[in-house]
Write an enzyme that holds these catalytic residues in place. Sequence first.
Site, PDB file in Angstrom:
ATOM      1  N   SER A 176      -5.622   1.359  -9.610  1.00 55.20           N
ATOM      2  CA  SER A 176      -6.487   1.063  -8.463  1.00 55.20           C
ATOM      3  C   SER A 176      -7.396   2.259  -8.230  1.00 55.20           C
ATOM      4  CB  SER A 176      -5.664   0.846  -7.202  1.00 55.20           C
ATOM      5  OG  SER A 176      -4.833  -0.269  -7.346  1.00 55.20           O
ATOM      6  N   GLU A 206      -8.757   6.335  -4.413  1.00 54.77           N
ATOM      7  CA  GLU A 206      -7.366   6.742  -4.500  1.00 54.77           C
ATOM      8  C   GLU A 206      -7.251   7.772  -5.625  1.00 54.77           C
ATOM      9  OE1 GLU A 206      -4.426   3.638  -5.507  1.00 54.77           O
ATOM     10  OE2 GLU A 206      -3.399   5.285  -6.494  1.00 54.77           O
ATOM     11  N   ARG A 218      -0.010   6.329  -0.008  1.00 54.71           N
ATOM     12  CA  ARG A 218      -0.648   7.160  -1.053  1.00 54.71           C
ATOM     13  C   ARG A 218      -0.919   8.588  -0.578  1.00 54.71           C
ATOM     14  NH1 ARG A 218       0.593   3.041  -2.958  1.00 54.71           N
ATOM     15  NH2 ARG A 218      -0.474   1.817  -4.552  1.00 54.71           N
TER      16      ARG A 218
END
Length: 333
Positions: free
Chosen positions: A232, A328, A158
């Site tokens: 998420s 995130e 990520r």
Amino acid sequence: MFSLINHNSFGIDAKTENFIELKSDDEIDKIFETFNWETKFFILGGGSNVLFTDHYDGTIIHVNNKGKSIIEESENDLLIEVAAGEVWEDFVEWAVKNRYYGAENLALIPGQCGSAPVQNIGAYGLEAKDIIHSVNFREIPSGAKKTILANECNFAYRDSIFKNELKNRALITSVVFKLSKRPSSNVTYRSLKEAFEKKNISNPTPEQIYQTVVDIRREKLPDHREIGNGGSFFKNPVISQEKFSKLLEQYPDLVHWKVDNGKYKLASAQLIDKCGWKAYRNGDAGVHPKQALVLVNYGNASGSEIWNMAKKIQADVLKNFGVSIEPEVIILP
Ligand code: EPU
């Protein structure tokens, strides 16, 4: 003031002082002639990975150009350039239908193609970096046209150069993907593997992978068009071998993946779940009943209500497991 309610998948009614949409090369050229890049700005794609905790006191630049073209093709594979504003879900579906393989594990991820390299989107054993060939962008503030190859993008979990050295320095205009014309299948991810074992399929086709990922996601993840969410909310934490061994003694069922340098990645979803947050709801802010990693807006929650809940979850996971989980999702402003 311009409302961003239709430009963020959490469905937060945040406002911005100035909103600029870039639909064509001309509009992209123009912004480099007119915009003062010293003022506060944020480049927004599909808005599926941001949480507005307040109004944005600057300019939101929404890249929304369209188009895809095959730029190189051989017997086995092809390079395809996709405009940053193309919708990722549609691109993956289109590719599979045309028998261009390699992206199917990333089916149904919300957002735009230009955002895929920024946070190196990933799911079911595949990351965008595995299929990205290069990224085209305009340098900020000069407007110079640049191309960066995948191996120069510092892709990680990520993460990429676009979140670091090139943060606010690059306006991504298109991404070149390398896809294959030969079917091959990646079923390394546990839940995907289990889904095929259940169906008694030992060598799934890419089409079957696509459909199965779609089914798993539809079953577990809320559609942001129905219930606001940003996928998420937290990254999965990576911890030392030492800490991992201790936790495993205490929690033998701890979900984990071995990663580089002898470290271990844990599932934030499981940690949050074990803290009892799954299906929590306070007003319109909540934790999804089927996936504890997904924070949701049931209707009129404000960004700060969601963010306050997220901070409580973070603190609880730290208290109970000694593990710090980081968002995130990008928290704005
Ligand atoms: N689990 C629980 N409780 C839950 C949900 C899951 O205990 O409420 C456990 C399950 O046992 C499962 C484990 O947690 O074994 C992992 O769950 P899952 O496979 O659903 O994946 P994840 O770690 O929660 C990651 C990505 C997702 C991606 C899936 C599938 C991150 C932060 N998230 O989620 O990506 O779709 O794997 O590959 O890496 C996103 O980034 O927005 C995203 C959705």
